[in-house]
Design a protein around this motif. Structure first.
Motif, short mmCIF file in Angstrom:
data_model
loop_
_atom_site.label_atom_id
_atom_site.label_comp_id
_atom_site.label_asym_id
_atom_site.label_seq_id
_atom_site.Cartn_x
_atom_site.Cartn_y
_atom_site.Cartn_z
N LYS A 24 40.58 42.30 47.67
CA LYS A 24 40.36 41.89 49.05
C LYS A 24 41.67 41.81 49.83
O LYS A 24 41.77 42.30 50.96
N SER A 25 42.67 41.17 49.23
CA SER A 25 43.96 40.98 49.92
C SER A 25 44.94 42.13 49.68
O SER A 25 45.89 42.31 50.44
N GLY A 26 44.73 42.89 48.58
CA GLY A 26 45.60 44.01 48.29
C GLY A 26 46.85 43.64 47.51
O GLY A 26 47.78 44.45 47.42
N THR A 27 46.89 42.45 46.91
CA THR A 27 48.07 42.04 46.15
C THR A 27 47.92 42.39 44.67
O THR A 27 46.81 42.38 44.12
N LEU A 28 49.06 42.70 44.04
CA LEU A 28 49.13 42.96 42.61
C LEU A 28 50.24 42.06 42.07
O LEU A 28 51.41 42.26 42.39
N LEU A 29 49.87 41.06 41.27
CA LEU A 29 50.80 40.01 40.85
C LEU A 29 51.05 40.09 39.35
O LEU A 29 50.12 40.08 38.55
N PHE A 30 52.35 40.16 38.99
CA PHE A 30 52.78 40.07 37.59
C PHE A 30 53.46 38.71 37.42
O PHE A 30 54.54 38.47 37.97
N ASN A 31 52.85 37.82 36.64
CA ASN A 31 53.46 36.50 36.43
C ASN A 31 54.70 36.59 35.56
O ASN A 31 55.68 35.87 35.77
#
Length: 296
Positions: A194-201
């Motif tokens: 939905k937001s288009g974010t790709l997060l690597f912790n």
């Protein structure tokens, strides 16, 4: 809703003043919520059951945040629809619709007959569907293992809003839902479509690769951003230690050099030499002053 009821009541009251009999009529529409793709046509239907011999007055209005404006009045179109719309009996066809045409429209019909005045209205919502544009992607060119990395993808023209799919080395990334194939693959990232974010912790060297994002909303063709590469490297701890030791050694040597020079009196001798040179220079008469006081 209350304002519409009040308006209809006022119309009925005005009709009573002019005609002995005023009654409400039922106006129907084929589709209350019309959807049309941008630059194509949209049809807003408005149907009645009057006989052909009755005298009809037809008006179309658009209801916006700034108020109500006429779309069709006095047998002609007005505003943005002038030259782009035509009547279909009591309905209207809009050609080459744009996103500005989206909104709520109201068809109002009044009819005169021997029995009196008849009034009715119908409301239709038009939604113009717009294909997405090329999204803007933010991908870091480099990162250190163990750090947090977030990529973003966004476009603002699509209607309805676009969803986003990230790709690595040309392969679609799985959406981490906590179950199914994404869980089995031990996914180390979180993708929000939905937001288009790709997060690597905690990014790893295995996350090195070429990334791009695709935006789609079911209208027209999906759009992709330019491919960008992210390089993930291990943190060189030994190199950092060597650099710190080297800088510390240089600072120690500089401190020892200053202490030795001060102990030998180098700075004091240098200061006396400079003062002596200043005195010598000040004792030399200025040629300009000599000429100034020389008798004519």
């Amino acid at each position: 809703m209350a304002s519409r009821s009040l308006r209809l009541l006022l119309l009925l009251c005005l009709g009573v003043l002019s005609y002995p009999d005023v009654s409400g009529i039922s106006i129907e529409t084929d589709i209350k919520n019309v959807k049309a793709e941008e630059f194509k046509e949209a049809i807003l239907s408005c149907k009645h059951k009057f006989s052909k011999g009755m005298s009809l007055r037809i008006e179309w209005k658009k209801i916006g945040s700034q108020g109500v404006s006429f779309v069709y009045y006095n047998s002609e179109f007005t505003g943005d629809l002038r030259g782009r719309a035509e009547m279909l009996d009591t309905g209207i066809r809009i050609r080459n619709v744009t996103r500005r045409d989206s909104g709520t429209y109201r068809c109002e019909i009044s009819a005169k007959s021997e029995e009196g005045q008849h009034l009715g209205e119908a409301t239709i919502t038009l939604t113009v569907l717009v294909a997405p544009t090329t999204p803007v992607c933010e991908v870091p060119s480099s990162a250190m293992t163990g750090t947090v990395v977030q990529m973003s993808c966004k476009e603002t023209e699509g209607s309805p809003p676009s969803e986003y799919q990230w790709y690595k080395n040309g392969v679609a990334l799985l959406e981490k839902t906590g179950t199914g194939s994404a869980r089995a693959a031990n996914v180390t990232y979180t993708m929000n479509k939905k937001s288009g974010t790709l997060l690597f912790n905690t990014v790893t060297k295995n996350d090195t690769g070429e990334y791009f994002c695709e935006a789609s909303n079911g209208i027209g063709l999906s759009q992709k951003c330019r491919v960008k590469r992210m390089q993930v490297d291990d943190l060189n701890v030994s190199g950092i230690i060597v650099a710190v030791v080297f800088v510390a050694l240089v600072m120690v040597l500089c401190g020892l050099g200053v202490f030795y020079a001060q102990k030998k009196g180098y700075f004091a001798k240098r200061r006396r030499t400079i003062n002596l040179q200043v005195k010598r220079i000040s004792s030399i008469p200025s040629p300009l002053l000599f000429r100034r006081f020389q008798p004519l």
